[in-house]
Design a protein around this motif. Structure first.
Motif, PDB file in Angstrom:
ATOM      1  N   ALA A 509      82.236   6.552 -37.618  1.00 37.60           N
ATOM      2  CA  ALA A 509      81.589   5.407 -36.967  1.00 37.60           C
ATOM      3  C   ALA A 509      82.436   4.817 -35.852  1.00 37.60           C
ATOM      4  CB  ALA A 509      81.272   4.329 -38.007  1.00 37.60           C
ATOM      5  N   SER A 510      83.701   5.179 -35.776  1.00 29.66           N
ATOM      6  CA  SER A 510      84.550   4.672 -34.696  1.00 29.66           C
ATOM      7  C   SER A 510      84.443   5.525 -33.437  1.00 29.66           C
ATOM      8  CB  SER A 510      86.012   4.633 -35.153  1.00 29.66           C
ATOM      9  OG  SER A 510      86.548   5.943 -35.290  1.00 29.66           O
ATOM     10  N   ARG A 511      83.747   6.663 -33.537  1.00 30.41           N
ATOM     11  CA  ARG A 511      83.562   7.540 -32.378  1.00 30.41           C
ATOM     12  C   ARG A 511      82.080   7.901 -32.261  1.00 30.41           C
ATOM     13  NH1 ARG A 511      87.418  12.572 -32.641  1.00 30.41           N
ATOM     14  NH2 ARG A 511      86.802  12.569 -34.836  1.00 30.41           N
ATOM     15  N   VAL A 512      81.337   6.982 -31.652  1.00 32.44           N
ATOM     16  CA  VAL A 512      79.901   7.180 -31.450  1.00 32.44           C
ATOM     17  C   VAL A 512      79.587   6.937 -29.982  1.00 32.44           C
ATOM     18  CG1 VAL A 512      77.567   6.435 -32.047  1.00 32.44           C
ATOM     19  CG2 VAL A 512      79.372   6.426 -33.801  1.00 32.44           C
ATOM     20  N   ALA A 532      78.191  -3.187 -27.818  1.00 36.45           N
ATOM     21  CA  ALA A 532      79.319  -2.649 -27.057  1.00 36.45           C
ATOM     22  C   ALA A 532      80.535  -2.380 -27.931  1.00 36.45           C
ATOM     23  CB  ALA A 532      79.686  -3.602 -25.925  1.00 36.45           C
ATOM     24  N   ASP A 533      80.717  -3.198 -28.976  1.00 32.16           N
ATOM     25  CA  ASP A 533      81.891  -3.031 -29.832  1.00 32.16           C
ATOM     26  C   ASP A 533      81.734  -1.896 -30.828  1.00 32.16           C
ATOM     27  OD1 ASP A 533      79.852  -4.417 -31.141  1.00 32.16           O
ATOM     28  OD2 ASP A 533      81.249  -5.462 -32.475  1.00 32.16           O
ATOM     29  N   ALA A 587      74.849  -7.204 -17.880  1.00 27.85           N
ATOM     30  CA  ALA A 587      75.833  -6.155 -17.625  1.00 27.85           C
ATOM     31  C   ALA A 587      77.260  -6.584 -17.935  1.00 27.85           C
ATOM     32  CB  ALA A 587      75.730  -5.691 -16.177  1.00 27.85           C
ATOM     33  N   THR A 588      77.535  -7.883 -17.967  1.00 27.08           N
ATOM     34  CA  THR A 588      78.898  -8.311 -18.306  1.00 27.08           C
ATOM     35  C   THR A 588      79.262  -7.946 -19.741  1.00 27.08           C
ATOM     36  OG1 THR A 588      78.043 -10.503 -18.902  1.00 27.08           O
ATOM     37  CG2 THR A 588      78.892 -10.214 -16.651  1.00 27.08           C
ATOM     38  N   LYS A 589      78.249  -7.664 -20.562  1.00 28.19           N
ATOM     39  CA  LYS A 589      78.496  -7.285 -21.955  1.00 28.19           C
ATOM     40  C   LYS A 589      78.829  -5.802 -22.095  1.00 28.19           C
ATOM     41  CE  LYS A 589      75.169 -10.749 -23.622  1.00 28.19           C
ATOM     42  NZ  LYS A 589      73.894 -10.943 -24.375  1.00 28.19           N
ATOM     43  N   ILE A 590      78.623  -5.019 -21.034  1.00 24.33           N
ATOM     44  CA  ILE A 590      78.939  -3.590 -21.085  1.00 24.33           C
ATOM     45  C   ILE A 590      80.442  -3.438 -20.907  1.00 24.33           C
ATOM     46  CG2 ILE A 590      78.574  -1.329 -20.016  1.00 24.33           C
ATOM     47  CD1 ILE A 590      75.792  -2.242 -19.200  1.00 24.33           C
TER      48      ILE A 590
END
Length: 660
Positions: A509-512, A532-533, A587-590
């Motif tokens: 789940a840390s590499r999706v 995003a996180d 887009a600031t959340k990307i």
């Protein structure tokens, strides 16, 4: 007799992960990009990488597009050099004869029903989807245009005798125009293109599916309002007068399609979800306009049908949770006829030969690209006409998909297909790539992955194809669950998928990463803003970044259809909602690396949708790769461009997923 234009794919699947082979001189040399590509922040592709993965880059799916009317031979579509082209196949397993060789793709054709001395096909330029119809003699020579220039042909059908064609055109190059448009229905003798005359002018751009009656006095056709709503109409060819034969069903819209006249002209065979959750095969009596369901026990969508030329047999395909199931029905008593077993997979097209004995079809599976088969319904013998030549990879060992389900935010079960990396070769938790289909009313069906097998077989990446709410194939109620203000509910289905991935012992789940084309591109951007996180990277292929600007710029012939799905941007409250959820405005959340891919000539999702998200996200000071093809439209159709996108995708996900 119908002629089906094969639609362009909405995007291209990227093939990822770089296997280290050492830093020899060949690895340091650059693989040159095609001249039409404009690249921004996309690093050079090492020639060694291109050579290393080339064996996954040469698949050539083959599809039937037309039987010859008097001989047991056909025209098929297969890639030739850089693009799909037409080939003549005179007998099963024989060498294919190249018929067309254009720089642009040719994906569909049809013999004239008479003697089969010529065929017609559609072609656009640079992916602009302004399709024009051409006639070409089987003996060779130049192709002759038979429909007007600068008008998009979006429906064409032969008369039974083969001396007339009906075609439908719509105006193009109307991005940004809110003027009402109309569709022009014309009839022409294809041998004499100058004989064309207008039959009717129909309001809007959603008309198609035109079919002649056997006596050539009437046409049946479809008015498309949305994925959930469509109607059947009749036209009198002598007068051009039209009338709708299916009525509205109160507040509950009904969908109709695939309409065919019965051989005696007294009724219509079609598919419809009236009174049901799924699209069933129905017969409509033209005297009473009453419809009878012929497949009440099949609780899946009937998605294709064809009536034999003698009117005695109906062949149809049901989509049973992603797998295609072919059935045969007698029209005399509507009883099913047993068929021989076919390979399990996805059926792309079915077509009867004019002898009403041989049924042709295209079929793909997890271990085989699309190939062409036929069934002799007299002997029930199955004949395989094409077989992919041997390659350096063993297709028979490609991984089979598994059906997976997870519970979403509202308790609804969502499903998809997972292609897991072989555990013996890749033990432990594997990185995951979520690949979201477009449409949005598309559906991923577990056919051939093509290059995507490189993910699983060489890189150990698990690939999941979700069918989020709004996907077709699961009933009309499910289809409507993302309309209008429900838009982000489908994004939340991906959030629930991320939760599910975290519970799987073989997934990391840390590499999706997430990717998608067209509406799937929007989904990739929306996941990037909402989760995003929880992701490592995203790939957006010809995606929508703001539904307001998209609706204002998309071609006018499709704008009203899209407004039903997404909402009408001219309504102030809906406009405010669409602006609120737009990835462009969030887009600031990307905060994770983004790869954006676009065709300059895209009429569906204009290139500005990609350009504006790239310029905005760059301000976040995160890596943004941008690839624009000046000779492509809604997805890449030319192999040279596809290859370079493939290699660049390898480098992107190697950098931001595998090393995350």
């Amino acid at each position: 007799m119908r002629f089906l234009h094969l639609p362009r794919p909405f995007g291209l699947v990227l093939f990822t992960a770089l296997v280290s082979t050492g830093a020899g001189a060949a690895d340091q040399a650059a693989f040159p990009p095609p001249p039409a590509l404009v690249l921004e922040n996309v690093p050079q592709v090492p020639a060694g990488l291109a050579a290393q993965v080339a064996k996954y880059n040469e698949f050539k799916p083959t599809s039937i597009t037309s039987w010859h009317p008097t001989r047991l031979e056909m025209i098929v579509v297969r890639r030739h050099n850089n693009t799909p082209q037409l080939f003549r196949l005179t007998k099963p397993g024989d060498k294919m004869e190249l018929l067309t060789d254009y720089p642009e793709p040719v994906r569909g054709a049809s013999y004239n029903p008479g003697q089969g001395k010529f065929y017609i096909f559609n072609k656009d330029i640079g992916g602009n989807e302004v399709f024009r119809t051409y006639r070409r003699d089987l003996a060779g020579g130049e192709a002759v245009p038979i429909t007007p220039a600068d008008q998009r042909v979006q429906g064409i059908s032969w008369s039974p005798k083969g001396d007339k064609l009906v075609y439908v055109t719509v105006p193009v190059n109307r991005q940004g125009s809110n003027d009402a448009i109309s569709s022009t229905v014309s009839i022409v003798d294809p041998v004499h293109p100058g004989s064309a005359r207008k039959l009717a002018e129909l309001a809007g751009g959603g008309w198609g599916g035109f079919e002649f009656s056997e006596d050539e006095k009437q046409l049946i056709f479809v008015e498309h309002v949305s994925a959930n709503e469509s109607y059947l109409w009749l036209m009198d060819l002598a007068s051009g007068k039209t009338r709708r034969i299916t009525e509205k069903n109160g507040d509950e819209p009904v969908a109709y399609g695939n309409a065919r006249f019965s051989h005696d002209g007294k009724g219509i065979y079609a598919v419809s979800d009236r009174g049901a959750e799924f699209k069933r095969l129905v017969y409509i009596d033209l005297a009473t306009l009453q419809a009878k369901a012929l497949t009440p026990d099949i609780n899946w969508d009937v998605e294709a049908l064809d009536l034999s030329h003698d009117g005695r047999m109906l062949a149809f395909v049901a989509n049973e949770e992603g797998t295609s199931v072919l059935r045969l029905m007698r029209t005399s008593d509507h009883k099913l006829v047993p068929l021989p077993k076919l390979p399990v997979g996805t059926i792309g097209r079915i077509e009867w030969h004019r002898d009403s004995r041989h049924l042709g079809l295209s079929l793909s599976s997890a271990t085989s690209p699309s190939d062409v088969y036929s069934i002799d319904i007299k002997t029930m013998a199955v004949t395989r006409w094409t077989r992919h030549e041997p390659m350096a990879v063993e297709m028979g060992k490609f991984v089979e998909p598994s059906l997976v389900r997870w519970k979403s935010f509202d308790g609804r079960m969502i499903s998809g297909f997972a292609y897991r990396a072989p555990a013996a070769r890749f033990p432990g938790k594997r990185p995951v790539l979520i690949n979201i289909h477009g449409g949005p009313e598309g559906q991923f069906q577990p056919g051939f992955q093509g290059r995507n097998n490189y993910y699983t077989d060489e890189m150990g990446i698990t690939v999941i194809y979700p069918n989020v709410r709004g996907s077709s194939g699961y009933g009309k109620s499910f289809l409507k669950l993302d309309n209008g203000r429900l838009r982000e509910d489908s994004v939340r289905d991906i959030g629930a998928l991320l939760d599910w991935i975290a519970t799987q012992p073989d997934m990391d789940a840390s590499r999706v990463a997430v990717m998608g084309g067209s509406y799937g591109g929007y989904m990739s951007l929306a996941v990037s803003t909402n989760y995003a996180d929880r992701i490592a990277a995203a790939i957006d292929i010809v995606g929508i970044s703001n539904f307001v600007t998209f609706l204002e710029r998309t071609e006018s012939y499709r704008r009203d259809l899209r407004r039903v799905e997404y909402g009408d941007e001219r309504d102030p409250e809906m406009r405010q909602f669409l602006e609120k959820i737009a990835p462009l405005n969030n887009a600031t959340k990307i905060r994770k690396p983004l790869f954006v891919v676009q065709g300059k000539n895209d009429p569906r999702v204009p290139y500005q949708e990609s350009a504006q998200i790239v310029e905005t996200v760059k301000k976040n000071e995160i890596p943004v790769w941008y690839m624009m093809a000046n000779d492509e439209g809604h997805g890449f159709g030319k192999k040279g461009n596809q290859d370079y996108l493939f290699f660049s995708g390898i480098q992107f996900l190697n950098s931001y997923l595998l090393k995350h």
